[in-house]
Design a protein around this motif. Structure first.
Motif, mmCIF file in Angstrom:
data_model
loop_
_atom_site.group_PDB
_atom_site.id
_atom_site.type_symbol
_atom_site.label_atom_id
_atom_site.label_comp_id
_atom_site.label_asym_id
_atom_site.label_seq_id
_atom_site.Cartn_x
_atom_site.Cartn_y
_atom_site.Cartn_z
ATOM 1 N N TRP A 214 -41.434 9.641 22.582
ATOM 2 C CA TRP A 214 -41.568 9.890 20.854
ATOM 3 C C TRP A 214 -40.396 9.851 20.356
ATOM 4 C CZ3 TRP A 214 -38.454 13.827 19.108
ATOM 5 C CH2 TRP A 214 -38.163 14.947 20.080
ATOM 6 N N SER A 215 -40.105 9.312 19.035
ATOM 7 C CA SER A 215 -39.159 9.047 18.331
ATOM 8 C C SER A 215 -38.594 7.764 18.781
ATOM 9 C CB SER A 215 -38.153 10.035 18.133
ATOM 10 O OG SER A 215 -38.714 11.066 17.238
ATOM 11 N N PRO A 216 -39.098 6.662 19.109
ATOM 12 C CA PRO A 216 -38.622 5.550 19.781
ATOM 13 C C PRO A 216 -37.498 4.649 18.995
ATOM 14 C CG PRO A 216 -40.673 5.037 18.955
ATOM 15 C CD PRO A 216 -40.550 6.555 18.795
ATOM 16 N N PHE A 217 -37.096 5.208 17.559
ATOM 17 C CA PHE A 217 -36.234 4.542 17.049
ATOM 18 C C PHE A 217 -35.001 5.417 16.495
ATOM 19 C CE2 PHE A 217 -40.288 2.602 15.880
ATOM 20 C CZ PHE A 217 -40.056 1.259 16.339
ATOM 21 N N GLN A 218 -35.206 6.868 17.290
ATOM 22 C CA GLN A 218 -34.306 7.760 16.530
ATOM 23 C C GLN A 218 -33.150 7.880 17.521
ATOM 24 O OE1 GLN A 218 -34.118 10.305 14.313
ATOM 25 N NE2 GLN A 218 -36.105 9.478 12.925
ATOM 26 N N PHE A 219 -31.858 8.064 16.823
ATOM 27 C CA PHE A 219 -30.938 8.532 17.930
ATOM 28 C C PHE A 219 -30.457 9.989 17.525
ATOM 29 C CE2 PHE A 219 -28.638 7.799 13.743
ATOM 30 C CZ PHE A 219 -27.597 8.445 13.474
ATOM 31 N N GLY A 220 -30.070 10.934 18.565
ATOM 32 C CA GLY A 220 -29.740 12.253 18.427
ATOM 33 C C GLY A 220 -31.211 13.120 18.455
ATOM 34 N N PHE A 221 -31.193 14.150 17.815
ATOM 35 C CA PHE A 221 -32.462 14.703 17.570
ATOM 36 C C PHE A 221 -32.791 14.667 15.908
ATOM 37 C CE2 PHE A 221 -35.065 18.491 16.780
ATOM 38 C CZ PHE A 221 -36.133 18.344 17.867
ATOM 39 N N PHE A 222 -33.618 13.601 15.802
ATOM 40 C CA PHE A 222 -33.760 13.436 14.404
ATOM 41 C C PHE A 222 -32.712 13.211 13.372
ATOM 42 C CE2 PHE A 222 -37.803 15.520 15.829
ATOM 43 C CZ PHE A 222 -38.582 14.563 15.502
ATOM 44 N N GLU A 223 -31.670 12.634 13.909
ATOM 45 C CA GLU A 223 -30.488 12.401 13.178
ATOM 46 C C GLU A 223 -30.438 11.051 12.157
ATOM 47 O OE1 GLU A 223 -26.808 12.898 15.146
ATOM 48 O OE2 GLU A 223 -27.800 14.050 16.592
ATOM 49 N N GLY A 224 -31.589 10.316 12.662
ATOM 50 C CA GLY A 224 -31.802 8.847 11.882
ATOM 51 C C GLY A 224 -32.037 7.806 12.803
ATOM 52 N N VAL A 225 -32.425 6.671 12.475
ATOM 53 C CA VAL A 225 -32.668 5.540 13.344
ATOM 54 C C VAL A 225 -31.647 4.577 13.509
ATOM 55 C CG1 VAL A 225 -35.009 5.627 12.176
ATOM 56 C CG2 VAL A 225 -33.224 4.144 11.001
ATOM 57 N N PHE A 226 -31.570 3.960 14.689
ATOM 58 C CA PHE A 226 -30.411 3.391 15.025
ATOM 59 C C PHE A 226 -30.560 1.837 14.575
ATOM 60 C CE2 PHE A 226 -33.351 3.310 18.747
ATOM 61 C CZ PHE A 226 -33.655 2.111 18.761
ATOM 62 N N LEU A 227 -31.857 1.274 14.323
ATOM 63 C CA LEU A 227 -31.885 -0.115 13.790
ATOM 64 C C LEU A 227 -31.344 -0.165 12.374
ATOM 65 C CD1 LEU A 227 -35.724 -0.573 14.689
ATOM 66 C CD2 LEU A 227 -33.575 -1.536 15.759
ATOM 67 N N ASP A 228 -30.537 -1.250 12.229
ATOM 68 C CA ASP A 228 -29.783 -1.565 10.854
ATOM 69 C C ASP A 228 -28.992 -0.430 10.674
ATOM 70 O OD1 ASP A 228 -31.033 -4.154 10.971
ATOM 71 O OD2 ASP A 228 -32.962 -2.761 9.860
ATOM 72 N N ASN A 229 -28.371 0.206 11.378
ATOM 73 C CA ASN A 229 -27.488 1.405 11.231
ATOM 74 C C ASN A 229 -26.095 1.029 11.619
ATOM 75 O OD1 ASN A 229 -26.005 3.937 11.269
ATOM 76 N ND2 ASN A 229 -27.678 4.999 11.506
ATOM 77 N N PRO A 230 -25.192 1.233 10.663
ATOM 78 C CA PRO A 230 -23.706 0.709 10.877
ATOM 79 C C PRO A 230 -23.113 1.443 11.885
ATOM 80 C CG PRO A 230 -24.126 1.840 8.641
ATOM 81 C CD PRO A 230 -25.366 1.531 9.194
ATOM 82 N N LYS A 231 -23.749 2.568 12.276
ATOM 83 C CA LYS A 231 -23.013 3.466 13.177
ATOM 84 C C LYS A 231 -23.378 2.528 14.801
ATOM 85 C CE LYS A 231 -23.532 7.984 11.554
ATOM 86 N NZ LYS A 231 -24.184 9.269 11.765
ATOM 87 N N PHE A 232 -24.127 1.585 14.783
ATOM 88 C CA PHE A 232 -24.495 0.874 15.930
ATOM 89 C C PHE A 232 -24.226 -0.481 15.871
ATOM 90 C CE2 PHE A 232 -26.542 5.024 15.862
ATOM 91 C CZ PHE A 232 -26.415 5.466 16.995
ATOM 92 N N PRO A 233 -23.121 -0.978 15.395
ATOM 93 C CA PRO A 233 -23.061 -2.359 15.101
ATOM 94 C C PRO A 233 -23.314 -3.477 16.594
ATOM 95 C CG PRO A 233 -20.906 -1.503 15.404
ATOM 96 C CD PRO A 233 -22.039 -0.317 15.307
ATOM 97 N N GLU A 234 -22.849 -3.050 17.635
ATOM 98 C CA GLU A 234 -22.982 -3.938 18.731
ATOM 99 C C GLU A 234 -24.438 -3.893 19.204
ATOM 100 O OE1 GLU A 234 -21.444 -4.472 23.458
ATOM 101 O OE2 GLU A 234 -20.425 -2.860 22.178
ATOM 102 N N LEU A 235 -25.049 -2.676 19.096
ATOM 103 C CA LEU A 235 -26.426 -2.587 19.543
ATOM 104 C C LEU A 235 -27.439 -3.514 18.504
ATOM 105 C CD1 LEU A 235 -28.850 -1.229 21.168
ATOM 106 C CD2 LEU A 235 -28.755 0.586 19.516
ATOM 107 N N ASN A 236 -27.233 -3.415 17.374
ATOM 108 C CA ASN A 236 -27.948 -4.250 16.293
ATOM 109 C C ASN A 236 -27.754 -5.634 16.416
ATOM 110 O OD1 ASN A 236 -29.815 -2.662 14.455
ATOM 111 N ND2 ASN A 236 -28.025 -1.168 14.795
ATOM 112 N N ARG A 237 -26.599 -6.029 16.797
ATOM 113 C CA ARG A 237 -26.260 -7.489 16.926
ATOM 114 C C ARG A 237 -27.023 -8.086 18.255
ATOM 115 N NH1 ARG A 237 -20.806 -6.163 15.463
ATOM 116 N NH2 ARG A 237 -20.367 -5.992 17.822
#
Length: 305
Positions: A214-237
């Protein structure tokens, strides 16, 4: 869409489940479109819980699908119970009452799958077993499982419950993957070596229990999605690079990453956007290479020992 056997059952289910936790954010017309899109795409497995929208999500779904006996034959319905305000409750009385409420709201006579939602510290497994027996004998529930449980909690239930526990719904995503990464940090002294879940991934594989992330796009516990999130530049690249290679969206690749794992998981979507839902479903047609899968894992900040 590709299918898989849910646990040890005879249920053939789509490899992507449609989560209905947010369907109450849609108006009637949008809800009808959302449900019909899923069915048109072959995604006929719908995941509910009695607490979603305080029950309104199940009611909205039943109205949106125009529930009838002929419609019901096309659906695979799963719901969850065991959470009450301020407490968890696996008592026989609560389980039976919850299922009656679920069936009434969904306008159906039976559930294909019932999951126990969050572990109850005061669980008396004999009561769970008695509730499951009554639900099975009455025809109200055909299959059973759990959610958010570790191996010993499942073993405790299995000591008393005679029905197979065919699914375990667990939080899992590219950025919440400790159940995977702890497995190759065995005998290490780093933080990633800490076993936080009792080895639930391998336990479910050994016992033929289907993991439903469940929450296959979330980071943390409902902190937000990692896709297109500037907190995860290398992952999104990295995800965008793989998505471009296959000619699909980053959403598709995030689900395909879960489907590539040999545990044969069934991710549960949470979106109510029909285009994103289609993107999730397209992941069924993609098999990432080993290099692509590990590349994404490492881009999320994980390290190989």
């Amino acid at each position: 869409m590709k299918t898989l056997k849910l646990g040890t059952s005879s249920l053939d289910v789509p490899v992507v489940a449609v989560g209905c936790m947010r369907i109450n954010s849609l108006d009637r017309q949008a809800a009808e479109r959302f449900v019909q899109t899923a069915l048109d795409e072959g995604a006929n497995f719908f995941d509910h819980a009695d607490i979603y929208g305080n029950g309104t999500c199940e009611e909205i779904f039943a109205d949106a699908v125009h529930m009838s006996s002929s419609v019901r034959e096309r659906l695979i319905l799963q719901s969850k119970c065991g959470i009450r305000p301020g407490t968890f409750d696996f008592s026989k009385e609560h389980i039976l009452a919850s299922v009656d409420g679920i069936l009434k709201r969904l306008k159906t006579d039976y559930l294909d799958v019932l999951l126990l939602h969050r572990p109850d510290a005061l669980v008396e497994p004999e009561e769970v077993a008695a509730a499951f027996d009554e639900l099975e004998q009455s025809g109200k529930v055909r299959h059973f499982g759990v959610s958010n449980q570790h191996p010993r909690q499942i073993d405790l239930l299995k000591k008393y419950v005679k029905q197979p526990l065919i699914a375990n719904q667990l939080q899992l995503s590219i950025t919440n993957a400790t159940m995977i990464t702890s497995g190759f940090n065995v005998n290490m002294e780093n933080a990633e070596a800490v076993n936080r879940d009792g080895g639930i991934l391998d336990y479910c594989r050994l016992n033929d229990i289907t993991i439903q992330p469940w929450s296959p796009f979330q980071f943390g516990f409902f902190e937000g999605v990692f896709l297109d999130n500037p907190k995860f530049p290398e992952l999104n690249r990295k995800i965008d690079e793989v998505a471009e290679h296959y000619g699909v969206s980053n959403t598709t690749i995030a689900i395909a990453w879960l489907l590539r794992h040999p545990a044969h998981m069934q991710p549960v979507t949470g979106t109510t956007n029909v285009e994103r839902l289609r993107d999730c479903i397209r992941a069924s047609d993609i098999t990432l290479t080993r290099e692509e899968w590990y590349g994404i894992l490492l881009a999320a900040g994980n390290k190989l020992p």
